[in-house]
Design a protein around this motif. Structure first.
Motif: not given
Ligand SMILES: Nc1nc2c(ncn2[C@@H]2O[C@H](COP(=O)(O)OP(=O)(O)OP(=O)(O)O)[C@@H](O)[C@H]2O)c(=O)[nH]1
Ligand SMILES: [Mg+2]
Length: 179
Positions: A61-73
């Motif tokens: 089981h993987f808990l995957m966090w996809d995080i926004g990549g825009q510069e400000s983030l």
């Protein structure tokens, strides 16, 4: 009692492994997450904040966090780091101009205390694009061979067709139990 239960839980492989999916905006992170989840291409818009999904691969089981990549983030990526076992770094293989920024972000992450035990999977995404960089070129540019303190692996892929994604997941599952 709790400890015994936790041990048994991990023995049966049902323990959840935390994964963060990072990379510059437009790299294909959200597309990859939903390919993992549903085996299909979803329509995406730039991620503000994050998406989180549980992905199960052969009883892992993987808990995957996809995080926004825009510069400000990017400055808030570190709020996701604690207890991370795997970093998936997604690279847009056609985006030569910004590979240096990806490199800076990669080495900043690797130096972070909370990620010292994390293994790194680099996806060289968008391999369907004409004139894209190969995984070998990206590996050289990112000087991956100099990384000695984190296990790493680079995999070429195309999130639109799903090609290469399973191989990446297989590498991750092969790492579990190694440490
Ligand atoms: N040609 C091609 N396009 C892709 C591929 N993967 C993703 N895309 C496209 O790239 C664009 C950006 O994809 P996203 O998954 O939203 O990118 P992201 O990394 O999540 O971007 P942020 O949320 O802004 O950080 C979308 O139009 C996708 O359809 C690929 O392998 N090949
Ligand atoms: Mg996104």
């Amino acid at each position: 009692m709790g400890l015994i239960f936790a041990k048994l839980w991990s023995l049966f492989g049902n323990q959840e492994h935390k994964v963060i999916i990072v990379g510059l905006d437009n790299a294909g992170k959200t597309t990859i997450l939903y390919q993992f989840l549903m085996n299909e291409v979803v329509h995406t818009s730039p991620t503000i904040g994050s998406n989180v999904e549980e992905i199960v691969v052969k009883n892992t089981h993987f808990l995957m966090w996809d995080i926004g990549g825009q510069e400000s983030l990017r400055s808030s990526w570190n709020t996701y780091y604690s207890n991370t076992e795997f970093i998936i770094l997604v690279v847009d293989s056609i985006d030569r101009e910004r590979l240096s920024i990806t490199k800076e972000e990669l080495y900043r992450m690797l130096a972070h205390e909370d990620l010292r035990k994390a293994a790194v999977l680099i996806f060289a995404n968008k391999q369907d694009m004409k004139g894209c960089m190969t995984a070998a070129e990206i590996s050289t540019y990112l000087t991956l061979s100099s990384i000695k303190d984190h296990p790493w692996h680079i995999q070429s892929c195309c999130a639109l067709t799903g090609e290469g994604l399973c191989q990446g997941l297989e590498w991750m599952t092969s790492r579990i139990g190694v440490r």
